[in-house]
Design an enzyme around this catalytic site. Structure first.
Site, PDB file in Angstrom:
ATOM      1  N   ASP A 148       5.549  12.202 -19.591  1.00 54.78           N
ATOM      2  CA  ASP A 148       6.338  12.774 -18.500  1.00 54.78           C
ATOM      3  C   ASP A 148       7.398  11.784 -18.061  1.00 54.78           C
ATOM      4  OD1 ASP A 148       5.059  15.318 -18.340  1.00 54.78           O
ATOM      5  OD2 ASP A 148       3.326  14.336 -17.471  1.00 54.78           O
TER       6      ASP A 148
ATOM      7  N   THR B 156      -2.790  25.759 -12.199  1.00 54.23           N
ATOM      8  CA  THR B 156      -3.828  25.191 -11.328  1.00 54.23           C
ATOM      9  C   THR B 156      -3.275  24.822  -9.949  1.00 54.23           C
ATOM     10  OG1 THR B 156      -3.444  23.120 -12.476  1.00 54.23           O
ATOM     11  CG2 THR B 156      -5.439  24.325 -13.061  1.00 54.23           C
TER      12      THR B 156
ATOM     13  N   LYS C   1       2.956  15.375 -25.711  1.00 53.89           N
ATOM     14  CA  LYS C   1       3.490  16.570 -25.047  1.00 53.89           C
ATOM     15  C   LYS C   1       4.811  16.266 -24.371  1.00 53.89           C
ATOM     16  CE  LYS C   1       1.901  18.302 -20.940  1.00 53.89           C
ATOM     17  NZ  LYS C   1       2.860  18.942 -20.049  1.00 53.89           N
TER      18      LYS C   1
ATOM     19  N   LYS D  28       6.536  26.638 -21.444  1.00 57.54           N
ATOM     20  CA  LYS D  28       5.974  27.765 -20.669  1.00 57.54           C
ATOM     21  C   LYS D  28       6.935  28.951 -20.604  1.00 57.54           C
ATOM     22  CE  LYS D  28       2.911  24.935 -17.776  1.00 57.54           C
ATOM     23  NZ  LYS D  28       3.227  23.563 -18.167  1.00 57.54           N
TER      24      LYS D  28
ATOM     25  N   ASP E 162       5.972  21.958 -24.373  1.00 55.20           N
ATOM     26  CA  ASP E 162       5.389  22.739 -23.275  1.00 55.20           C
ATOM     27  C   ASP E 162       6.496  23.305 -22.384  1.00 55.20           C
ATOM     28  OD1 ASP E 162       3.588  23.809 -21.471  1.00 55.20           O
ATOM     29  OD2 ASP E 162       3.223  21.889 -20.451  1.00 55.20           O
TER      30      ASP E 162
ATOM     31  N   ARG F  78      -9.748  12.817 -16.750  1.00 50.39           N
ATOM     32  CA  ARG F  78      -9.701  11.417 -16.332  1.00 50.39           C
ATOM     33  C   ARG F  78     -10.846  10.639 -16.966  1.00 50.39           C
ATOM     34  NH1 ARG F  78      -5.390  12.306 -15.738  1.00 50.39           N
ATOM     35  NH2 ARG F  78      -4.017  12.156 -13.942  1.00 50.39           N
TER      36      ARG F  78
ATOM     37  N   GLY G  12      -2.112  12.261 -19.510  1.00 48.38           N
ATOM     38  CA  GLY G  12      -0.845  11.576 -19.291  1.00 48.38           C
ATOM     39  C   GLY G  12      -1.015  10.162 -18.776  1.00 48.38           C
ATOM     40  N   ARG G  13      -1.002  10.043 -17.446  1.00 44.29           N
ATOM     41  CA  ARG G  13      -0.956   8.709 -16.825  1.00 44.29           C
ATOM     42  C   ARG G  13      -2.065   7.740 -17.226  1.00 44.29           C
ATOM     43  NH1 ARG G  13       0.145  11.619 -11.259  1.00 44.29           N
ATOM     44  NH2 ARG G  13      -1.058  13.116 -12.464  1.00 44.29           N
TER      45      ARG G  13
ATOM     46  N   ASN H  54      11.881  40.305 -26.178  1.00 49.74           N
ATOM     47  CA  ASN H  54      12.962  39.975 -27.104  1.00 49.74           C
ATOM     48  C   ASN H  54      13.478  38.547 -26.859  1.00 49.74           C
ATOM     49  OD1 ASN H  54      15.044  40.724 -29.091  1.00 49.74           O
ATOM     50  ND2 ASN H  54      16.427  40.525 -27.340  1.00 49.74           N
TER      51      ASN H  54
ATOM     52  N   HIS I  21       8.566  32.518 -20.400  1.00 48.11           N
ATOM     53  CA  HIS I  21       8.193  33.717 -19.642  1.00 48.11           C
ATOM     54  C   HIS I  21       9.457  34.550 -19.435  1.00 48.11           C
ATOM     55  CE1 HIS I  21       5.941  35.395 -15.822  1.00 48.11           C
ATOM     56  NE2 HIS I  21       6.313  36.337 -16.668  1.00 48.11           N
ATOM     57  N   ASP I  22       9.602  35.611 -20.233  1.00 46.86           N
ATOM     58  CA  ASP I  22      10.804  36.445 -20.135  1.00 46.86           C
ATOM     59  C   ASP I  22      10.500  37.766 -20.837  1.00 46.86           C
ATOM     60  OD1 ASP I  22      13.553  37.321 -19.963  1.00 46.86           O
ATOM     61  OD2 ASP I  22      14.123  35.203 -19.836  1.00 46.86           O
TER      62      ASP I  22
HETATM   63  O1  C5P Z   1      -0.877  12.267 -15.939  1.00 44.31           O
HETATM   64  P1  C5P Z   1      -1.807  13.422 -16.117  1.00 44.31           P
HETATM   65  O2  C5P Z   1      -2.950  13.141 -17.046  1.00 44.31           O
HETATM   66  O3  C5P Z   1      -2.247  14.010 -14.808  1.00 44.31           O
HETATM   67  O4  C5P Z   1      -0.895  14.506 -16.853  1.00 44.31           O
HETATM   68  C1  C5P Z   1      -1.366  15.779 -17.127  1.00 44.31           C
HETATM   69  C2  C5P Z   1      -0.272  16.584 -17.777  1.00 44.31           C
HETATM   70  O5  C5P Z   1      -0.732  17.929 -17.882  1.00 44.31           O
HETATM   71  C3  C5P Z   1       1.046  16.653 -17.013  1.00 44.31           C
HETATM   72  O6  C5P Z   1       2.100  16.780 -17.969  1.00 44.31           O
HETATM   73  C4  C5P Z   1       0.915  17.918 -16.195  1.00 44.31           C
HETATM   74  O7  C5P Z   1       2.152  18.526 -15.909  1.00 44.31           O
HETATM   75  C5  C5P Z   1       0.102  18.802 -17.136  1.00 44.31           C
HETATM   76  N1  C5P Z   1      -0.661  19.843 -16.486  1.00 44.31           N
HETATM   77  C6  C5P Z   1      -1.621  19.591 -15.525  1.00 44.31           C
HETATM   78  N2  C5P Z   1      -2.315  20.618 -14.967  1.00 44.31           N
HETATM   79  C7  C5P Z   1      -2.067  21.852 -15.355  1.00 44.31           C
HETATM   80  C8  C5P Z   1      -1.119  22.133 -16.321  1.00 44.31           C
HETATM   81  C9  C5P Z   1      -0.421  21.087 -16.882  1.00 44.31           C
HETATM   82  O8  C5P Z   1      -1.854  18.449 -15.174  1.00 44.31           O
HETATM   83  N3  C5P Z   1      -2.777  22.820 -14.850  1.00 44.31           N
END
Ligand code: C5P
Length: 241
Positions: A16, A129, A38, A67, A65, A190, A219-220, A73, A69-70
């Site tokens: 990110d 979420t 991602k 997402k 990613d 986590r 991610g982090r 076509n 939505h439209d």
């Molecule tokens: O840093 P972290 O592990 O929280 O990153 C999770 C990734 O998953 C981010 O790119 C976040 O936008 C994405 N994400 C999320 N929860 C969701 C959908 C996507 O954390 N419900």
């Protein structure tokens, strides 16, 4: 079957950032230790297909990613436009409805054939979420979150999507409803020793995979670690138990 994936192949690292160089660095150094990286709207909005291609030269396993939505076509055409980038996973919103999901699945097959690349996995976003039951009522959904998520996951499967993105707490319900081959891509993960950040409802990599997660979006805990490679290796070990 996804169950044959090695632990490291289950990890999708969310990069990110809008910074192309650091995205390339981390994508490249993580390549042997994760299943992919991602890139989302933030990165793609800032750097576009050119930015994507630079990252892809360092690590060609990219989960794009966006997402989508439209109308059916437009989503199908967008998938055709994006296919030359050869993403390995793409997302569409299940709320786009059955015709849109069917069009997306078909477009993925046709476009991959035209480009001559591997067909990407197309996964549906069910309920974000960030929405709770009050938010859902505000936009007219009467069901509670988990009932609605399972309903949308079943529909996604019927319409030919390969899986859905879901929270760790929905893994079990969706696997029961949609079967073992329907792929679950799960953020909100986590590792045991890491900070939660702004994620509220989290699960460890080990528990998520035991419940049936196919891919973990992390991610982090990797990107903000002093040693991202070591962090990814530790997570793979943790998945193994
Ligand atoms: O840093 P972290 O592990 O929280 O990153 C999770 C990734 O998953 C981010 O790119 C976040 O936008 C994405 N994400 C999320 N929860 C969701 C959908 C996507 O954390 N419900």
């Amino acid at each position: 079957m996804m169950n044959n994936l090695k632990p490291s192949e289950r990890i999708l690292c969310a990069i990110d950032t809008v910074n192309v160089e650091s995205a390339c660095d981390i994508a490249g150094s993580l390549k042997p230790y994760v299943g992919g990286v991602k890139l989302g709207l933030e990165f793609f909005g800032a750097n576009g297909p050119q930015g994507f291609q630079k990252v892809s030269q360092n690590n060609n396993n990219i989960f794009l990613d966006l997402k989508l939505h439209d109308i059916p076509n437009t989503v199908a055409k967008a998938i055709h436009s994006l296919m030359p980038l050869e993403p390995k996973i793409m997302t569409v919103h299940t709320a786009g409805g059955p015709s849109m999901m069917k069009a997306a699945a078909e477009a993925a097959t046709d476009a991959a054939h035209n480009v001559g690349c591997q067909r990407p996995i197309i996964v549906g976003v069910t309920i974000l979420t960030s929405l709770d039951s009050d938010d859902l009522n505000a936009v007219g959904y009467q069901n509670n979150v988990s009932i609605q998520v399972v309903k949308l996951a079943r529909l996604a499967k019927e319409c030919g999507l390969d899986g859905v993105v879901c929270s760790p707490h929905e893994i079990k319900l969706i696997k029961e409803a949609c079967g073992p081959d329907f792929k679950l891509v799960v953020p909100g993960i986590r590792p045991l020793d890491s900070a939660k950040g702004d994620q509220k409802r989290v699960m460890t990599p080990y528990d998520a995979v035991r419940l049936g997660a196919d891919y973990l979006v992390i991610g982090r805990p990797i990107t903000q670690s002093e040693d991202p490679v070591e962090a990814a290796r530790k997570i793979a070990k943790e998945i193994n138990g």
